[in-house]
Design a protein around this motif. Structure first.
Motif, PDB file in Angstrom:
ATOM      1  N   ASN A 160       1.218  -1.526  -0.300  1.00  0.00           N
ATOM      2  CA  ASN A 160      -0.022   0.172   0.193  1.00  0.00           C
ATOM      3  C   ASN A 160       0.817   1.158  -0.001  1.00  0.00           C
ATOM      4  O   ASN A 160       0.453   2.394  -0.646  1.00  0.00           O
ATOM      5  CB  ASN A 160      -0.672   0.105   0.763  1.00  0.00           C
ATOM      6  N   ILE A 161       2.030   1.373   0.554  1.00  0.00           N
ATOM      7  CA  ILE A 161       2.596   2.521   0.947  1.00  0.00           C
ATOM      8  C   ILE A 161       3.827   2.241  -0.129  1.00  0.00           C
ATOM      9  O   ILE A 161       3.546   3.501  -0.960  1.00  0.00           O
ATOM     10  CB  ILE A 161       3.535   2.419   2.000  1.00  0.00           C
ATOM     11  N   ALA A 162       3.907   1.962  -1.187  1.00  0.00           N
ATOM     12  CA  ALA A 162       4.496   1.599  -2.271  1.00  0.00           C
ATOM     13  C   ALA A 162       3.964   2.428  -3.648  1.00  0.00           C
ATOM     14  O   ALA A 162       4.015   3.286  -4.116  1.00  0.00           O
ATOM     15  CB  ALA A 162       4.650   0.463  -2.584  1.00  0.00           C
ATOM     16  N   MET A 163       1.662   1.838  -3.639  1.00  0.00           N
ATOM     17  CA  MET A 163       1.203   2.450  -4.618  1.00  0.00           C
ATOM     18  C   MET A 163       1.372   3.889  -3.941  1.00  0.00           C
ATOM     19  O   MET A 163       0.242   4.820  -4.894  1.00  0.00           O
ATOM     20  CB  MET A 163       0.131   1.176  -4.214  1.00  0.00           C
ATOM     21  N   GLU A 164       0.575   4.066  -2.584  1.00  0.00           N
ATOM     22  CA  GLU A 164       0.918   5.577  -2.379  1.00  0.00           C
ATOM     23  C   GLU A 164       1.587   6.365  -3.087  1.00  0.00           C
ATOM     24  O   GLU A 164       1.766   6.971  -3.305  1.00  0.00           O
ATOM     25  CB  GLU A 164       0.348   5.616  -1.381  1.00  0.00           C
ATOM     26  N   ALA A 165       3.267   5.865  -2.679  1.00  0.00           N
ATOM     27  CA  ALA A 165       4.409   6.728  -3.659  1.00  0.00           C
ATOM     28  C   ALA A 165       4.541   6.920  -5.357  1.00  0.00           C
ATOM     29  O   ALA A 165       4.422   7.978  -5.981  1.00  0.00           O
ATOM     30  CB  ALA A 165       5.363   5.881  -2.861  1.00  0.00           C
ATOM     31  N   ARG A 166       3.734   5.810  -5.413  1.00  0.00           N
ATOM     32  CA  ARG A 166       4.008   5.325  -7.338  1.00  0.00           C
ATOM     33  C   ARG A 166       2.769   6.390  -7.826  1.00  0.00           C
ATOM     34  O   ARG A 166       3.098   7.157  -8.225  1.00  0.00           O
ATOM     35  CB  ARG A 166       3.522   4.359  -7.357  1.00  0.00           C
ATOM     36  N   SER A 171       1.088  12.143  -9.872  1.00  0.00           N
ATOM     37  CA  SER A 171       0.666  13.452  -9.501  1.00  0.00           C
ATOM     38  C   SER A 171       1.751  14.141 -10.004  1.00  0.00           C
ATOM     39  O   SER A 171       1.279  14.966 -10.456  1.00  0.00           O
ATOM     40  CB  SER A 171       0.542  13.482  -8.366  1.00  0.00           C
ATOM     41  N   GLN A 172       3.056  14.106  -9.191  1.00  0.00           N
ATOM     42  CA  GLN A 172       4.125  14.812  -9.214  1.00  0.00           C
ATOM     43  C   GLN A 172       3.945  15.350 -10.858  1.00  0.00           C
ATOM     44  O   GLN A 172       4.476  16.329 -11.563  1.00  0.00           O
ATOM     45  CB  GLN A 172       4.815  14.820  -8.700  1.00  0.00           C
ATOM     46  N   ARG A 173       4.453  14.194 -11.514  1.00  0.00           N
ATOM     47  CA  ARG A 173       5.266  13.677 -13.244  1.00  0.00           C
ATOM     48  C   ARG A 173       3.307  15.042 -13.905  1.00  0.00           C
ATOM     49  O   ARG A 173       4.515  15.455 -15.049  1.00  0.00           O
ATOM     50  CB  ARG A 173       4.725  12.357 -13.449  1.00  0.00           C
ATOM     51  N   GLN A 174       2.626  14.308 -13.295  1.00  0.00           N
ATOM     52  CA  GLN A 174       1.592  15.261 -14.334  1.00  0.00           C
ATOM     53  C   GLN A 174       1.293  16.960 -14.118  1.00  0.00           C
ATOM     54  O   GLN A 174       1.123  17.518 -15.057  1.00  0.00           O
ATOM     55  CB  GLN A 174       0.345  14.955 -13.772  1.00  0.00           C
ATOM     56  N   THR A 175       2.030  17.203 -12.683  1.00  0.00           N
ATOM     57  CA  THR A 175       2.064  18.674 -12.585  1.00  0.00           C
ATOM     58  C   THR A 175       3.641  19.615 -13.038  1.00  0.00           C
ATOM     59  O   THR A 175       3.430  20.370 -13.995  1.00  0.00           O
ATOM     60  CB  THR A 175       2.281  18.541 -11.079  1.00  0.00           C
TER      61      THR A 175
END
Length: 228
Positions: A160-166, A171-175
């Motif tokens: 779950n942590i890995a999925m949240e980081a992904r 989101s950062q890449r889209q920004t």
């Protein structure tokens, strides 16, 4: 409608036959296991991981489930029976087979239960050889199961942590993509502004040149007129 009912009844009958065959084979093994199960008298090092007592209890639960399922199918067969003497005879025969299986199952279970009760009375308060080891093994299995369960929970949390980081990185890449797009838009607009400023400056220089020429011509004409 009657053909559909007859087809459903035949399907139920096939299921009943398959269950009866399965129960028949398991009852034979169940009866043999009931006669062979009992205290082994082995040392703690020789106690098997799964005793015949445990196997007997497991098979007992499985057979009870199969008998309940067969009883339910027999009830459904009686509800959707197309009618006729032959059909009634078939339903009666299936019920008799189920009754025989239930009696044999109950007889074997009662015999094993009676033997266990006698052994408990004879054993009294002293534990049989290997009983403590068996309890210790069960405790170890329980602890191992708890450890595996905790490990599974920890792995799930890490996933779950890995999925949240992904998701955060996505989101950062889209920004960053949106920011880059805005920069590109601004960069694309600057050449248009530069071109407009260049045309304005060129027009000013041209107007200044025209005014200078007019002033020079006028001055030359005035001088020429003055000397004449």
């Amino acid at each position: 409608m009657s053909s559909i009912s007859g087809s459903s009844w035949e399907e139920m009958r096939k299921q009943a036959r398959l269950l009866e065959n399965d129960i028949d084979v398991k009852l034979v093994a169940f009866s043999k296991l009931g006669m062979s199960s009992g205290p082994s008298g082995l040392s703690s090092e020789s106690v098997p991981l799964i005793s015949s007592e445990d196997m007997f209890d497991t098979m007992s639960m499985e057979l009870q489930q199969l008998l309940n399922k067969l009883s339910s199918i027999n009830d459904k067969m009686a509800e959707m029976a197309p009618g006729g003497a032959a059909t009634m005879h078939t339903i009666k025969r299936h019920r008799e087979i189920l009754m025989d299986y239930q009696q044999e199952f109950s007889k074997t279970s009662a015999r094993v239960q009676a033997r266990r009760s006698r052994e408990e009375l004879l054993r009294g308060s002293s534990p049989p050889p290997g009983a403590a080891s068996g309890l210790n093994r069960r405790d170890q299995y329980a602890k191992e199961a708890n450890h595996l369960h905790s490990s599974h929970i920890l792995v799930d949390e890490q996933i779950n942590i890995a999925m949240e980081a992904r998701e955060h990185l996505t989101s950062q890449r889209q920004t960053f993509k949106r920011i880059q797009t805005r920069f590109n838009d601004i960069t694309n607009r600057f050449p248009m502004l530069n071109s407009l400023m260049y045309r304005i400056n060129a027009r000013k220089r041209r107007d200044s040149l025209i005014v200078g020429i007019v002033v020079a011509v006028c001055t030359f004409l005035l001088l020429l007129y003055a000397f004449h």
